[in-house]
Design an enzyme around this catalytic site. Structure first.
Site, PDB file in Angstrom:
ATOM      1  N   ASP A   9       0.777  -1.800   0.073  1.00  0.00           N
ATOM      2  CA  ASP A   9      -0.007   0.007  -0.093  1.00  0.00           C
ATOM      3  C   ASP A   9       1.072   1.401  -0.102  1.00  0.00           C
ATOM      4  OD1 ASP A   9       1.030   0.079   2.917  1.00  0.00           O
ATOM      5  OD2 ASP A   9      -1.326   0.287   3.270  1.00  0.00           O
ATOM      6  N   TYR A  16       2.971   4.323   0.918  1.00  0.00           N
ATOM      7  CA  TYR A  16       3.775   4.922   1.255  1.00  0.00           C
ATOM      8  C   TYR A  16       2.926   6.446   2.558  1.00  0.00           C
ATOM      9  CZ  TYR A  16       7.883   4.236  -0.589  1.00  0.00           C
ATOM     10  OH  TYR A  16       8.610   3.346  -1.098  1.00  0.00           O
ATOM     11  N   PHE A  49       6.907   2.010  -5.033  1.00  0.00           N
ATOM     12  CA  PHE A  49       7.854   2.246  -4.220  1.00  0.00           C
ATOM     13  C   PHE A  49       8.570   3.469  -4.520  1.00  0.00           C
ATOM     14  CE2 PHE A  49       8.245  -2.664  -4.438  1.00  0.00           C
ATOM     15  CZ  PHE A  49       8.682  -2.897  -3.345  1.00  0.00           C
ATOM     16  N   HIS A  73      11.669  -9.408   0.070  1.00  0.00           N
ATOM     17  CA  HIS A  73      10.997  -7.831   0.019  1.00  0.00           C
ATOM     18  C   HIS A  73      13.018  -7.048   1.301  1.00  0.00           C
ATOM     19  CE1 HIS A  73       9.552  -3.904   0.596  1.00  0.00           C
ATOM     20  NE2 HIS A  73       7.809  -4.251   0.303  1.00  0.00           N
TER      21      HIS A  73
END
Length: 225
Positions: free
Chosen positions: A65, A67, A78, A186
């Site tokens: 989701d 920032y 990202f 991740h």
């Protein structure tokens, strides 16, 4: 806020926009944007789709989701707005990019040039309350983004990049006879050393694109934005 994407995604996703879950989601978001601080700005909710059309999508990099800090989220997984401090996960992506392809990190996190080359940087949930990660989970976004993943999978010749468990959970939506999956830990500081660093995803993506007869990605971001 809503569903006017300036390319072929509008038609691809139109059946979703007409479903009950989306109408509920839309009403929920209307209230949230009126009463809370929500990211990204409502005009950028669909930025990932706007910058990377359905027909031009070659690579999907799945995030979770947006920032949840001020002025960070721009609607791409990202990526952050120009002038923002580079978040830790993106710093680790840049480190791996340097280790993989020797590309020096830039001092911003504005990934528009990747989007313009056919990389759909898609979060599975497209909005969030300020300082409350995952606050818009299970409100309907997952139905919409799952539908987008399935449509791309049906079209075929897409490389899906699944970093971390929540992205890997989408494997079942992807027809691997028509598409490729690159998955690993991740890039966040909590897991990057446990199977992200050293995986060379960027060179692998380009090798697979060449196999598909497509242009490889120029991963070098512009120095200035």
């Amino acid at each position: 806020m809503h569903r006017f994407i300036n390319n072929d995604w509008q038609d691809v996703l139109q059946p979703e926009f007409e479903k009950d879950y989306y109408k509920k989601l839309h009403n929920f978001l209307k209230n949230e944007y009126q009463t809370q601080t929500i990211y990204p700005d409502m005009h950028n909710i669909y930025q990932a789709f706007s910058w990377t059309s359905f027909k031009d999508t070659k690579v999907v990099i799945l995030g979770q989701d947006p920032y949840h800090g001020p002025n960070q989220a721009i609607g791409l997984s990202f990526a952050v707005a120009p002038g923002c401090k580079i978040p830790p996960s993106l710093q680790n992506i840049y480190k791996e990019l340097y280790s993989d392809l020797g590309i020096e990190p830039v001092d911003h996190g504005y990934l528009k040039s990747w989007a313009q080359q056919g990389i759909l940087m898609l979060n599975t949930v497209l909005t969030v309350r300020e300082h409350q990660p995952n606050s818009h989970q299970n409100k309907g976004w997952e139905n919409l983004t799952d539908a987008a993943i399935k449509k791309l999978s049906d079209r075929g010749h897409v490389i899906f990049v699944l970093w971390g468990n929540s992205a890997k959970a989408k494997t079942s939506l992807i027809d691997q006879s028509k598409n490729k999956i690159i998955s690993s830990a991740h890039p966040s500081p909590f897991s990057a050393h446990r199977g992200f660093f050293g995986t060379k995803p960027f060179s692998k993506i380009n090798e697979l694109l060449v196999e598909y007869g497509m242009e490889p990605i120029d991963w070098q971001l512009p120095k200035k934005v």
